[in-house]
Design an enzyme around this catalytic site. Structure first.
Site, short mmCIF file in Angstrom:
data_model
loop_
_atom_site.label_atom_id
_atom_site.label_comp_id
_atom_site.label_asym_id
_atom_site.label_seq_id
_atom_site.Cartn_x
_atom_site.Cartn_y
_atom_site.Cartn_z
CB SER A 142 -0.86 0.00 1.27
OG SER A 142 -1.50 1.24 1.46
CE1 TYR A 155 -4.63 -1.96 4.88
CE2 TYR A 155 -3.39 0.04 4.49
CZ TYR A 155 -4.10 -1.04 4.00
OH TYR A 155 -4.27 -1.19 2.65
P1 NAD Z 1 -11.55 -6.23 -0.39
O1 NAD Z 1 -12.17 -6.16 0.97
O2 NAD Z 1 -12.33 -5.79 -1.56
O3 NAD Z 1 -11.03 -7.69 -0.67
C1 NAD Z 1 -10.32 -8.39 0.30
C2 NAD Z 1 -10.38 -9.85 -0.04
O4 NAD Z 1 -9.72 -10.57 0.99
C3 NAD Z 1 -11.81 -10.40 -0.11
O5 NAD Z 1 -11.89 -11.37 -1.15
C4 NAD Z 1 -11.99 -11.07 1.25
O6 NAD Z 1 -12.93 -12.12 1.22
C5 NAD Z 1 -10.58 -11.58 1.47
N1 NAD Z 1 -10.28 -11.84 2.87
C6 NAD Z 1 -10.55 -11.10 3.95
N2 NAD Z 1 -10.14 -11.72 5.06
C7 NAD Z 1 -9.58 -12.89 4.66
C8 NAD Z 1 -8.98 -13.96 5.35
N3 NAD Z 1 -8.88 -13.99 6.69
N4 NAD Z 1 -8.50 -14.99 4.61
C9 NAD Z 1 -8.61 -15.01 3.26
N5 NAD Z 1 -9.19 -14.02 2.57
C10 NAD Z 1 -9.66 -12.97 3.26
O7 NAD Z 1 -10.19 -5.41 -0.25
P2 NAD Z 1 -9.29 -4.68 -1.36
O8 NAD Z 1 -9.53 -3.22 -1.25
O9 NAD Z 1 -9.40 -5.35 -2.66
O10 NAD Z 1 -7.84 -4.92 -0.74
C11 NAD Z 1 -7.01 -5.97 -1.17
C12 NAD Z 1 -5.58 -5.69 -0.74
O11 NAD Z 1 -5.15 -4.45 -1.31
C13 NAD Z 1 -5.42 -5.55 0.78
O12 NAD Z 1 -4.21 -6.12 1.19
C14 NAD Z 1 -5.38 -4.04 0.97
O13 NAD Z 1 -4.69 -3.68 2.11
C15 NAD Z 1 -4.65 -3.62 -0.30
N6 NAD Z 1 -4.85 -2.21 -0.64
C16 NAD Z 1 -6.09 -1.75 -0.94
C17 NAD Z 1 -6.24 -0.40 -1.26
C18 NAD Z 1 -7.56 0.17 -1.62
O14 NAD Z 1 -7.65 1.41 -1.74
N7 NAD Z 1 -8.59 -0.63 -1.84
C19 NAD Z 1 -5.13 0.45 -1.27
C20 NAD Z 1 -3.89 -0.07 -0.95
C21 NAD Z 1 -3.75 -1.42 -0.64
#
Ligand code: NAD
Length: 262
Positions: A142, A155
């Site tokens: 991130s 986080y």
């Molecule tokens: P999201 O909530 O849309 O998706 C997360 C996924 O992880 C889902 O499929 C959920 O079912 C799964 N998940 C949650 N807990 C779990 C567990 N214990 N075991 C297995 N799977 C699990 O989130 P996102 O926004 O797509 O984020 C995905 C990654 O990207 C994360 O690591 C997040 O920190 C990172 N990220 C997101 C953003 C953003 O703006 N969305 C920015 C930077 C980094």
């Protein structure tokens, strides 16, 4: 990238993980979709991805907060497709609160899912990659792996840890001269269910409306004033998995609209 590589994407039934899985499937990979629900909906996501892309896709349910499940995910992928060539550590959760009010259970869960799971899956998969002489590990970190914001102690700590783990993994593989790379992708704000869920927390912590949170908290540090898309994170990840990126290892690639340039 060579066709037929086997890719495991953790937390890939929605959001960025699904976006990455789509791009890897389109690039010719066999893809293992994962989440912790073991649900029909999750299996349906895998089936739909296979229909949409023509790729071989399997669903392996495993909870990334548990070390034994992380190992079982890699074993399950090997059972489905024989080996793991590409590992994308994406599963992640978020919680927003002042340190003094931050629930200890939330801290533990974020460190386990957002950081420790990447260690456990890498530990289980990297020996096979080294032995076969090809592997790609991409850790979805991130902008918060490179910089900080208030109210996100767990986080930010986890994501900085992921960036560090990526460097160590890269150095160990580079030393073995086995064509295994490891990098971190550092998105800024990407419009996904995780971000949508944060809106409520941010509104509460900052005493703001939804529009104010988007304008004054989320995109205030994004010079382009736009959310990144899951397709863009998927494309960056697919690039890192290709032959053109064979000498890119141990680094972080920001996809953040200029956030960390400020
Ligand atoms: P999201 O909530 O849309 O998706 C997360 C996924 O992880 C889902 O499929 C959920 O079912 C799964 N998940 C949650 N807990 C779990 C567990 N214990 N075991 C297995 N799977 C699990 O989130 P996102 O926004 O797509 O984020 C995905 C990654 O990207 C994360 O690591 C997040 O920190 C990172 N990220 C997101 C953003 C953003 O703006 N969305 C920015 C930077 C980094």
């Amino acid at each position: 990238m060579p066709k037929g590589k086997v890719a495991v994407v953790t937390g890939s039934t929605s959001g960025i993980g699904l976006g990455v899985a789509v791009e890897l499937a389109k690039a010719g990979c066999k893809v293992v979709i994962n989440d912790h629900t073991h649900s029909d909906e999750a299996r349906e996501v895998a089936k739909q991805l296979a229909v949409d892309t023509g790729a071989e896709v399997a669903y392996v349910g495993a909870d990334m907060s548990k070390a034994e499940d992380c190992e079982a995910l890699i074993a399950g992928a090997e059972k489905e497709f024989g080996q793991v060539d590409i590992l994308v550590n994406n599963a992640g959760i978020q919680y927003v609160e002042k340190i003094e009010d931050f629930p200890v259970g939330k801290w533990d869960a974020i460190i386990a899912i957002n950081l420790s799971s990447a260690f456990h899956t890498t530990r289980a998969a990297i020996a096979g990659m080294k032995k076969r002489g090809w592997g790609r590990i991409v850790n979805i970190a991130s902008a918060h792996g490179l910089t900080a914001s208030p109210y996100k102690s767990a986080y930010v700590a986890a994501k900085h840890g992921v960036v560090g783990l990526s460097k160590v993994t890269a150095l160990e593989a580079a030393d073995a001269r086995v064509n295994v790379t490891c990098n971190a992708v550092c998105p800024g704000y990407v419009w996904t269910p995780l971000v949508e869920a944060q809106l409520e927390d941010q509104m509460r912590a900052n005493n703001m409306t939804k529009e104010e949170v988007i304008d004054k908290v989320m995109l205030t540090r994004t010079p382009t004033r736009e959310f990144a898309t899951v397709e863009q994170i998927g494309a960056t990840t697919a690039f890192l998995c290709g032959e053109g990126a064979a000498q890119i290892t141990g680094t972080s690639i920001s996809v953040d609209g200029g956030w960390t340039a400020m």
